[in-house]
Design an enzyme around this catalytic site. Sequence first.
Site, PDB file in Angstrom:
ATOM      1  N   ASP A   1      -0.200   5.256   0.650  1.00  0.00           N
ATOM      2  CA  ASP A   1      -0.648   6.061   2.036  1.00  0.00           C
ATOM      3  C   ASP A   1      -0.747   5.491   3.260  1.00  0.00           C
ATOM      4  O   ASP A   1      -1.292   4.411   3.454  1.00  0.00           O
ATOM      5  CB  ASP A   1      -2.265   6.680   1.745  1.00  0.00           C
ATOM      6  CG  ASP A   1      -1.662   7.702   0.741  1.00  0.00           C
ATOM      7  OD1 ASP A   1      -1.156   8.476   0.013  1.00  0.00           O
ATOM      8  OD2 ASP A   1      -3.041   8.105  -0.307  1.00  0.00           O
TER       9      ASP A   1
ATOM     10  N   ASP B   1      -1.424  -0.743   5.868  1.00  0.00           N
ATOM     11  CA  ASP B   1      -1.898   0.011   7.460  1.00  0.00           C
ATOM     12  C   ASP B   1      -3.415  -0.458   7.967  1.00  0.00           C
ATOM     13  O   ASP B   1      -3.373  -0.308   9.116  1.00  0.00           O
ATOM     14  CB  ASP B   1      -1.304   1.494   7.498  1.00  0.00           C
ATOM     15  CG  ASP B   1      -1.839   2.117   6.555  1.00  0.00           C
ATOM     16  OD1 ASP B   1      -1.867   1.633   5.825  1.00  0.00           O
ATOM     17  OD2 ASP B   1      -2.858   3.112   6.901  1.00  0.00           O
TER      18      ASP B   1
ATOM     19  N   ASP C   1       0.679  -0.853   0.071  1.00  0.00           N
ATOM     20  CA  ASP C   1       0.035  -0.030  -0.404  1.00  0.00           C
ATOM     21  C   ASP C   1       1.100   1.302  -0.069  1.00  0.00           C
ATOM     22  O   ASP C   1       2.214   0.478  -0.250  1.00  0.00           O
ATOM     23  CB  ASP C   1      -1.115   0.318   1.073  1.00  0.00           C
ATOM     24  CG  ASP C   1      -1.493   1.442   1.337  1.00  0.00           C
ATOM     25  OD1 ASP C   1      -2.568   1.274   0.493  1.00  0.00           O
ATOM     26  OD2 ASP C   1      -1.283   2.032   2.570  1.00  0.00           O
TER      27      ASP C   1
END
Length: 241
Positions: free
Chosen positions: A15, A182, A13
């Site tokens: 961001d 995250d 991922d």
Amino acid sequence: MNNSLFFRGIAFDLDGTLVDSAPGLTSAVDKALYALELPAAGEDRVVTWIGNGADILIERALRWAINEKTASGAEPDPEQCRIMRKLFDGYYAQDADDGSFLFPGVIETLTALRLQDIALALVTNKPTPFVAPMLASLGLIDTFSLIIGGDDVEHKKPHPEPILRVMDALNLSPEDLLFVGDSRNDIQAAQAAGCRSAGLTYGYNYGESIALSQPDYIIDRLHELLPIVGLQLLEESGINQ
């Protein structure tokens, strides 16, 4: 390739995983809200809205701001969302570079993985036009064999489509691929695609612990991926724990 490696490919991922993009996103959101004569949200709120792409970010920001101003319980209408998305895109094009920062250990970890000929991919819900300029400004544009932005698929994470596209493009089986993120969107997408996942304890996860999503691995810093992939990489990378 080193035969002791556990994965042939790793997808990340963007961001909240590789990049702290909250300052730039917050600036663009708050400027768009100000242009609509609505209250600014601030970074502490904006980070709880990140993860499902720009349209959902805008919808969440508008819903909060309208109700903060009017206490009406009203939902933003499609035209309001369209106008704010256009404003946001314009402001974010100006603010993204100055408001985006690599998390510690990103360059070193990605370099160590590439030295082992592991295929690296990027899978983000961020609108595709913003992805390459951000990667270029952060020195990551040549790091990934494959980049999939939010506009490149019909279904964004937590749908498995973007991760399945990675497997297909890089000729990887689910057992070959580790997905690193995250948020619960990342872990749910990996689980639906049948590959293993690593969840970071920092980043943007709606204020909840990544452990609730039950990733296969939980790590506090990105370089902790290295012993997961192969113990020898930690020693070769020169990254301090």
